[in-house]
Enzyme design. Structure first.
Site, short mmCIF file in Angstrom:
data_model
loop_
_atom_site.label_atom_id
_atom_site.label_comp_id
_atom_site.label_asym_id
_atom_site.label_seq_id
_atom_site.Cartn_x
_atom_site.Cartn_y
_atom_site.Cartn_z
N GLY A 336 0.83 -1.20 0.00
CA GLY A 336 0.00 0.00 0.00
C GLY A 336 0.86 1.24 0.00
N PRO A 337 0.20 2.39 -0.17
CA PRO A 337 0.95 3.65 -0.25
C PRO A 337 1.70 3.95 1.06
CG PRO A 337 -1.42 4.01 -0.43
CD PRO A 337 -1.23 2.55 -0.29
N PRO A 338 2.65 4.86 1.02
CA PRO A 338 3.43 5.18 2.22
C PRO A 338 2.58 5.82 3.31
CG PRO A 338 4.34 6.26 0.26
CD PRO A 338 3.03 5.68 -0.13
N GLY A 339 2.98 5.66 4.52
CA GLY A 339 2.35 6.34 5.65
C GLY A 339 1.01 5.76 6.03
N GLY A 341 0.65 2.80 7.60
CA GLY A 341 0.71 2.00 8.82
C GLY A 341 1.27 0.60 8.64
N LYS A 342 1.95 0.35 7.53
CA LYS A 342 2.48 -1.00 7.29
C LYS A 342 3.54 -1.34 8.35
CE LYS A 342 3.78 0.02 3.07
NZ LYS A 342 3.30 1.40 2.96
N THR A 343 4.47 -0.43 8.49
CA THR A 343 5.54 -0.67 9.45
C THR A 343 4.97 -0.76 10.86
OG1 THR A 343 6.88 0.74 8.07
CG2 THR A 343 7.79 0.15 10.21
N SER A 660 -6.51 2.75 -17.61
CA SER A 660 -7.78 3.21 -17.05
C SER A 660 -8.14 4.64 -17.43
CB SER A 660 -7.79 3.04 -15.53
OG SER A 660 -6.87 3.92 -14.95
N LYS A 703 -8.82 5.62 -5.68
CA LYS A 703 -9.27 6.59 -6.65
C LYS A 703 -10.45 7.41 -6.11
CE LYS A 703 -7.70 4.29 -10.84
NZ LYS A 703 -8.07 3.47 -12.00
P1 ADP Z 1 4.20 2.81 6.24
O1 ADP Z 1 5.06 1.78 6.84
O2 ADP Z 1 2.96 2.25 5.59
O3 ADP Z 1 4.88 3.76 5.33
P2 ADP Z 1 4.00 3.78 8.92
O4 ADP Z 1 3.71 2.49 9.57
O5 ADP Z 1 5.33 4.34 9.06
O6 ADP Z 1 3.63 3.72 7.40
O7 ADP Z 1 2.94 4.82 9.42
C1 ADP Z 1 3.15 6.21 9.53
C2 ADP Z 1 2.60 6.73 10.82
O8 ADP Z 1 1.20 6.69 10.83
C3 ADP Z 1 3.01 5.90 12.01
O9 ADP Z 1 3.31 6.75 13.07
C4 ADP Z 1 1.82 5.04 12.29
O10 ADP Z 1 1.74 4.67 13.63
C5 ADP Z 1 0.67 5.95 11.92
N1 ADP Z 1 -0.49 5.20 11.48
C6 ADP Z 1 -0.74 4.75 10.24
N2 ADP Z 1 -1.91 4.10 10.18
C7 ADP Z 1 -2.43 4.15 11.42
C8 ADP Z 1 -3.64 3.66 12.01
N3 ADP Z 1 -4.54 2.97 11.30
N4 ADP Z 1 -3.85 3.87 13.31
C9 ADP Z 1 -2.92 4.56 14.03
N5 ADP Z 1 -1.79 5.06 13.55
C10 ADP Z 1 -1.53 4.86 12.26
#
Ligand code: ADP
Length: 755
Positions: A336-339, A341-343, A660, A703
């Protein structure tokens, strides 16, 4: 009977035609006094003053002038005047006095020519001699000119010993030969001098060297002592290691090698580095897993808002893992896109299961050795990322997050993805071999989780090995909730701000979401909230009396500066030939304007805006479709032959691709051809076929979110995407009107405004 003369032995080679001073034994005093004034005497030069002259010896007939006392009583000095060379005959000693008859003599040259040649030879021999190293101080022969007095010149040269010899040798040729021999002798001496000097010096150096060597030995001894201690230490560590015997044996072998290597050698450094690295690995260290799924669920819920399907899939994966202990539990890949919550969700899993967590980015890895390590014989060799990660984790069963595996590249140094395959393959990874380690390491207990922004660049075999869990972007509402529940609390803590100091109103958060950030995830949102907290922290530090600070939409710019994005840009006027498309990229969904302009020309088509192959084909299909149905729409059939079509997708620097945009291009074309404006509040996505059919697309949620973010009111989507629509969050559905289309004609009908 010939005249008898008193013979006095003098300690200098004196010469017959000159006068001078010579010394002799003081016992000669009486004899000299006796002779003084009336008689000549014979001076017999010899280095041993006590020697009696033998018959045939050469002396000088002389008249003694003065007698002077020597520095001590043992000898006296006499001044003399020479009267010619004599040869002594019938020598006898009477009352300790030497007497002899004389025969006059002189230096002579037998063969002048030969003498001359010899003399020249002598001269060059002398020059040569002067060049011999070490003769400097022995260059005691002195003559500059060589002519008629050559015998004298030579005879007067050399040290006393030579002078006596020269003095006695009457034949010039012989004397010159003697001179040359003397030179040789002297050269040899000089050489001896050098070697003696050297020996003396060497002896000194040796002393010094010995000193240093001894010091070195001392140092080495202490080091060897250290070495042995060190080796002992290694052995102990190896014994204590909870590793397979084969590993221990291999390590012991390496320790034995250290004994053979010089302490400061590079080899030694390599060996130690190797041993240290391998010994530091968490052999046999396993943390106790918490396999309680309810607990896992509650931890995931605690840390993250929403993400319900993701959490569900993760919990299922954990359940499978629990059931087939050593079986093939697939590797989870969060896409999925950055930010988004994957990490952070991966680290939550570690927390939930009571596992250690390690995260390594694989973005930019192009060399297989980065995964598998360099052979330990390379200088600066290190284990690869996997083993390093395990070392960091400190246990053999951590959660190992491999970030950005879609950003791995491959080059001539091998395919890192295939190395990764081996790591991730449950059948192989219990015996993972790192090049550096040279021994198998068991990775089967590691819970690998990978992340990627897109699946497009991941190799097929790697994809097959993984269970893909897609994570889509957040809606405005979700972001608001995430901010309120998680991000603000985190930011308060990070910046040391107390909860009672600040209140951020929802409207402010929404304003940040819509006007300051435009993203699928919440990373920028988190950064903006942090920025606010920093300002607040400063205010309270500067003025502890500060009152509660309320952040509202109105005063937001005081914290974050002017907004980056305007209010929903869709308030712009409707235009001809400009249509909003919806795109899906690795960083989330986005809106994408497509512009078409038609000019009089020769039927040419121009495509600009960094379009990929598939997108160019979409454009061609759209044009062909338009030509096909032109008549139906009331366009003259000659139109295309007499006009040029220019299709452009703005932001030319960003590459765009995918099918698309088909219906969007077609709509923009029709708008341009028919001169009808397009409703700016509509957006669309769908693949177009030559017959005008609309095929389904991917990334509907992304989208749709992008459409909401940019203020679109109505979207046209393929009929076949209806099932995806059903899964969309309610708050998207409530904000957008979805129109399902099977054929592009419907789009044209609704989107184009009648002038
Ligand atoms: P990714 O690895 O997808 O790039 P991160 O895991 O670094 O993204 O997430 C970025 C920030 O957003 C982190 O501080 C994360 O805890 C927070 N975050 C993302 N999704 C959620 C969520 N569903 N609930 C709470 N915090 C979230």
């Amino acid at each position: 009977m010939s005249k008898r003369y008193i013979v006095i032995t003098v300690g200098r080679a004196i010469f017959p035609e000159t006068s001078g001073m010579a010394s002799c034994g003081s016992y000669n005093k009486d004899a000299i006094y006796e002779a003084e004034g009336n008689e000549r005497i014979v001076l017999f030069p010899d280095k041993d003053l006590n020697r009696c002259p033998a018959n045939g010896s050469v002396g000088v007939l002389a008249e003694v002038g003065q007698i002077l006392d020597g520095a001590d009583k043992s000898f006296i000095k006499v001044t003399y005047r020479a009267y010619g060379l004599v040869i002594l005959k019938n020598t006898e000693i009477v009352n300790f006095r030497a007497y002899a008859e004389t025969e006059s003599a002189s230096y002579y040259t037998a063969d002048a020519e030969f003498a001359r040649t010899l003399f020249l030879k002598a001269k060059s021999a002398y020059d040569e001699y002067l060049k011999t190293p070490g003769v400097g101080k022995r260059a005691i022969f002195s003559y500059e000119t060589a002519n008629e007095n050559m015998h004298n010149i030579i005879a007067r040269s050399g040290d006393d010993r030579h002078k006596f010899n020269f003095f006695r040798t009457l034949n010039t040729e012989e004397r010159i030969l003697l001179f040359i021999n003397t030179l040789r002798e002297m050269a040899v001496l000089a050489d001896i001098d050098i070697s003696v000097d050297k020996k003396v010096k060497d002896a000194m150096d040796l002393n010094q060297r010995e000193y240093y060597v001894r010091e070195q030995i001392k140092a080495l001894e202490s080091e060897i002592g250290d070495e042995e201690d060190e080796a002992e230490e290694y052995y102990n560590k190896i014994d204590a290691l909870n590793a397979p015997d084969s590993v221990k044996e291999k390590l012991r072998k390496e320790v034995r090698k250290t004994k053979k290597s010089a302490p400061a050698s590079p080899d030694m450094a390599l060996l130690k580095n190797y041993l240290d690295t391998v010994l530091e690995l968490p052999w046999g260290m396993l943390t106790t897993d918490n396999e309680d799924l309810k607990n896992a669920q509650s931890v995931l819920d605690e840390d993250h808002y929403g993400l319900d399907t993701v959490k569900e899939r993760l919990i299922e994966a954990l359940a499978v893992r629990k059931l087939c202990e050593n079986g093939r539990s697939p590797i989870i890949c969060l896409v999925g896109p950055p930010g988004i919550g994957k990490t952070s969700i991966a680290s939550s899993i570690a927390r939930a299961m009571n596992k250690k967590f390690v995260r390594l980015s694989f973005g930019g890895v192009r060399d297989e050795a980065e995964i598998r390590g360099h052979r330990k014989t390379y200088v600066g060799a290190m284990p690869g990322r996997i083993i390093s990660g395990i070392k960091t984790a400190g246990s053999m069963n951590p959660v190992f997050l491999m970030d950005e595996i879609d950003k791995m590249a491959s080059d001539y140094k091998g395919e890192p993805a295939s190395a990764l395959l081996e790591v991730l393959d449950p059948e192989q990874n219990s015996n993972f071999r790192d090049h550096f380690m040279e021994m198998p390491f068991d990775l089967s207990k590691v819970l690998f989780i990978t992340t990627a922004n897109t699946l497009d660049t991941i190799s097929r075999p790697l994809l097959d090995r993984m269970e893909i869990i897609e994570m889509t972007g957040y809606t405005e509402h979700e972001k608001l909730e995430i901010a309120k529940r998680h991000l603000i609390a985190k930011a308060l803590k990070q910046n040391g701000v107390q909860k009672k100091w600040i209140k951020i109103k929802d409207e402010a958060i929404l304003a940040i979401i819509n006007l300051y950030t435009r993203e699928s995830g919440v990373r920028s949102l988190e950064q903006k909230i942090n920025a606010i907290m920093r300002k607040v922290a400063r205010k309270f530090v500067e003025n502890p009396e500060e009152k509660l600070i309320t952040v509202s939409k109105a005063n937001l710019s005081a914290f974050l500066g002017e907004a980056r994005y305007g209010e929903k840009h869709k308030s712009e006027n409707d235009q001809i030939g400009v249509v909003t498309g919806l795109a899906w990229t690795a960083v989330g969904g986005d809106t994408l304007d497509i512009e078409v302009i038609i000019t009089e020309g020769k039927g040419e088509t121009i495509l600009t805006g960094n379009l990929g192959n598939v997108m160019q084909e979409s454009a061609k299909i759209a044009i062909s479709y338009c030509r096909g149905v032109a008549k139906e729409l009331g366009v003259d059939s000659g139109f295309f032959a007499s006009h040029d079509i220019h299709i452009h997708v703005p932001e030319g620097a960003t590459p765009k691709d995918g099918p698309s945009a088909g219906i969007t291009i077609a709509t923009a074309l029709f708008s341009a051809i028919t001169n009808k404006k397009v409703d700016r509040t509509v957006a669309m996505t769908g693949e177009l076929t030559l017959t005008g059919n609309v095929l389904p697309i991917g990334g509907l949620k992304e989208k749709s979110l992008a459409a909401v973010r940019s203020g679109v009111k109505k979207v046209f989507i393929p009929e076949e995407n209806k099932k995806d629509y059903k899964e969309l969050p309610e708050n998207i559905k409530s904000k957008l009107e979805f129109v399902f289309v099977e054929n592009v004609k419907l789009v044209l009908k609704q989107a184009l405004l009648n002038a």
